[in-house]
Design a protein around this motif. Structure first.
Motif, PDB file in Angstrom:
ATOM      1  N   ASP A   7       0.687  -1.080  -0.068  1.00  0.00           N
ATOM      2  CA  ASP A   7       0.144   0.043  -0.033  1.00  0.00           C
ATOM      3  C   ASP A   7       1.105   1.089  -0.005  1.00  0.00           C
ATOM      4  OD1 ASP A   7      -1.716   1.882   0.671  1.00  0.00           O
ATOM      5  OD2 ASP A   7      -2.363   1.254   2.478  1.00  0.00           O
ATOM      6  N   THR A   8       0.981   2.004  -1.132  1.00  0.00           N
ATOM      7  CA  THR A   8       1.905   3.164  -1.137  1.00  0.00           C
ATOM      8  C   THR A   8       1.057   4.340  -1.850  1.00  0.00           C
ATOM      9  OG1 THR A   8       3.964   3.978  -2.116  1.00  0.00           O
ATOM     10  CG2 THR A   8       2.566   2.361  -3.475  1.00  0.00           C
ATOM     11  N   TYR A   9       1.659   5.617  -1.555  1.00  0.00           N
ATOM     12  CA  TYR A   9       1.315   6.829  -1.878  1.00  0.00           C
ATOM     13  C   TYR A   9       2.225   7.084  -3.213  1.00  0.00           C
ATOM     14  CZ  TYR A   9       4.830   9.265   0.511  1.00  0.00           C
ATOM     15  OH  TYR A   9       5.993   9.790   1.229  1.00  0.00           O
ATOM     16  N   THR A  10       1.782   7.877  -4.029  1.00  0.00           N
ATOM     17  CA  THR A  10       2.732   8.253  -5.199  1.00  0.00           C
ATOM     18  C   THR A  10       3.195   9.664  -4.878  1.00  0.00           C
ATOM     19  OG1 THR A  10       1.437   6.972  -6.940  1.00  0.00           O
ATOM     20  CG2 THR A  10       2.753   8.826  -7.797  1.00  0.00           C
ATOM     21  N   TYR A  11       4.670   9.844  -4.913  1.00  0.00           N
ATOM     22  CA  TYR A  11       5.339  11.109  -4.495  1.00  0.00           C
ATOM     23  C   TYR A  11       5.407  11.909  -5.549  1.00  0.00           C
ATOM     24  CZ  TYR A  11       8.486  14.105  -2.101  1.00  0.00           C
ATOM     25  OH  TYR A  11       9.043  15.289  -1.540  1.00  0.00           O
ATOM     26  N   HIS A  12       5.367  13.108  -5.459  1.00  0.00           N
ATOM     27  CA  HIS A  12       5.804  14.112  -6.401  1.00  0.00           C
ATOM     28  C   HIS A  12       5.533  13.892  -7.916  1.00  0.00           C
ATOM     29  CE1 HIS A  12       7.994  17.775  -7.267  1.00  0.00           C
ATOM     30  NE2 HIS A  12       8.938  17.319  -7.894  1.00  0.00           N
ATOM     31  N   ASP A  13       6.470  13.840  -8.576  1.00  0.00           N
ATOM     32  CA  ASP A  13       6.147  13.554 -10.084  1.00  0.00           C
ATOM     33  C   ASP A  13       6.090  12.009 -10.451  1.00  0.00           C
ATOM     34  OD1 ASP A  13       5.850  16.183 -10.927  1.00  0.00           O
ATOM     35  OD2 ASP A  13       8.063  16.305 -11.134  1.00  0.00           O
ATOM     36  N   GLY A  14       5.233  11.194  -9.805  1.00  0.00           N
ATOM     37  CA  GLY A  14       4.998   9.764 -10.060  1.00  0.00           C
ATOM     38  C   GLY A  14       6.080   8.947  -9.481  1.00  0.00           C
ATOM     39  N   GLU A  15       6.664   9.268  -8.387  1.00  0.00           N
ATOM     40  CA  GLU A  15       7.743   8.543  -7.932  1.00  0.00           C
ATOM     41  C   GLU A  15       7.669   7.811  -6.513  1.00  0.00           C
ATOM     42  OE1 GLU A  15      10.527  11.946  -6.774  1.00  0.00           O
ATOM     43  OE2 GLU A  15      10.514  12.911  -8.612  1.00  0.00           O
ATOM     44  N   VAL A  16       8.377   6.819  -6.588  1.00  0.00           N
ATOM     45  CA  VAL A  16       8.082   6.055  -5.381  1.00  0.00           C
ATOM     46  C   VAL A  16       8.467   6.714  -4.345  1.00  0.00           C
ATOM     47  CG1 VAL A  16       9.398   3.768  -4.182  1.00  0.00           C
ATOM     48  CG2 VAL A  16       8.424   3.527  -6.450  1.00  0.00           C
TER      49      VAL A  16
ATOM     50  N   GLU B 245      -5.463  15.033  -9.696  1.00  0.00           N
ATOM     51  CA  GLU B 245      -4.776  16.167 -10.129  1.00  0.00           C
ATOM     52  C   GLU B 245      -3.567  16.343 -10.658  1.00  0.00           C
ATOM     53  OE1 GLU B 245      -5.415  19.393  -7.058  1.00  0.00           O
ATOM     54  OE2 GLU B 245      -7.484  18.672  -6.429  1.00  0.00           O
ATOM     55  N   HIS B 246      -2.629  15.182 -10.328  1.00  0.00           N
ATOM     56  CA  HIS B 246      -1.373  14.892 -10.629  1.00  0.00           C
ATOM     57  C   HIS B 246      -1.181  14.132 -11.964  1.00  0.00           C
ATOM     58  CE1 HIS B 246      -0.647  15.671  -6.303  1.00  0.00           C
ATOM     59  NE2 HIS B 246       0.293  16.650  -6.872  1.00  0.00           N
ATOM     60  N   LEU B 247      -0.446  14.536 -12.983  1.00  0.00           N
ATOM     61  CA  LEU B 247      -0.079  13.832 -14.001  1.00  0.00           C
ATOM     62  C   LEU B 247      -0.053  12.353 -13.835  1.00  0.00           C
ATOM     63  CD1 LEU B 247       0.133  14.145 -17.209  1.00  0.00           C
ATOM     64  CD2 LEU B 247       2.471  14.666 -17.046  1.00  0.00           C
ATOM     65  N   HIS B 248       0.736  12.184 -13.134  1.00  0.00           N
ATOM     66  CA  HIS B 248       1.144  10.984 -12.802  1.00  0.00           C
ATOM     67  C   HIS B 248       0.397  10.102 -11.730  1.00  0.00           C
ATOM     68  CE1 HIS B 248       4.472  11.786 -15.293  1.00  0.00           C
ATOM     69  NE2 HIS B 248       4.783  12.945 -14.514  1.00  0.00           N
ATOM     70  N   PHE B 249      -0.998  10.005 -11.616  1.00  0.00           N
ATOM     71  CA  PHE B 249      -1.731   9.554 -10.642  1.00  0.00           C
ATOM     72  C   PHE B 249      -1.555   8.004 -10.548  1.00  0.00           C
ATOM     73  CE2 PHE B 249      -5.945   7.093  -9.948  1.00  0.00           C
ATOM     74  CZ  PHE B 249      -5.990   7.516  -8.762  1.00  0.00           C
ATOM     75  N   GLY B 250      -1.240   7.842  -9.213  1.00  0.00           N
ATOM     76  CA  GLY B 250      -1.047   6.252  -8.902  1.00  0.00           C
ATOM     77  C   GLY B 250       0.220   5.664  -9.354  1.00  0.00           C
TER      78      GLY B 250
END
Length: 147
Positions: A54-63, A93-98
């Motif tokens: 279970d992880t969130y996505t950081y900044h520009d689609g990063e681990v 709202e982020h380009l790299h959702f998930g």
């Protein structure tokens, strides 16, 4: 059925999701180890019947930084068909959702894991429909262990 459920959480969303899922799985008689990913040892995965990330996505689609060591260690492990599922929250709202969910899914597949549920991406705070999808993911994991 021993399940490792490991999570990263910056805002508390993913912790809430992970705790909800752990409680759900335990209500179905699974033995769940709930652990923050920064404290988890990827080399211990083989001691479990299944892994849920279970992880969130950081900044520009990063681990996330606190998940990076666990993620990198997966490159050096043969999961020997260990069953797994991946979920997490992000923001549409982020380009790299998930995107971190996708990265973990790809890494676990390339490490010879067996994906037993479609990945679940949740837009920000989970609502009842999201929790239903989380339960469904848990049900698929449980079903795969009862074969």
């Amino acid at each position: 059925m021993k399940i490792l459920l490991t999570y990263t959480s910056m805002t508390g969303r993913n912790k809430k999701i992970a705790e909800y899922l752990a409680n759900y799985l335990e209500s179905k008689k699974a033995e769940v180890t709930l652990q923050e990913m920064v404290d988890a040892d990827a080399f211990e995965i083989l001691n479990y019947d299944a892994l849920i990330v279970d992880t969130y996505t950081y900044h520009d689609g990063e681990v996330p930084d606190e998940a990076q060591d666990f993620y990198d260690d997966l490159k050096d492990i043969d999961l020997e068909k260990t069953k797994f599922a991946v979920l997490g929250s992000s923001s549409k709202e982020h380009l790299h959702f998930g995107r971190a969910v996708d990265y973990f899914t790809m890494m676990l597949n390339s490490s010879n894991g067996e994906q037993v549920a479609d990945s679940v991406k949740i837009n920000q705070d989970p609502d009842e429909d999201d929790f239903k999808r989380v339960r469904t993911l848990g049900d698929y994991v449980l079903k795969s262990l009862n074969k």
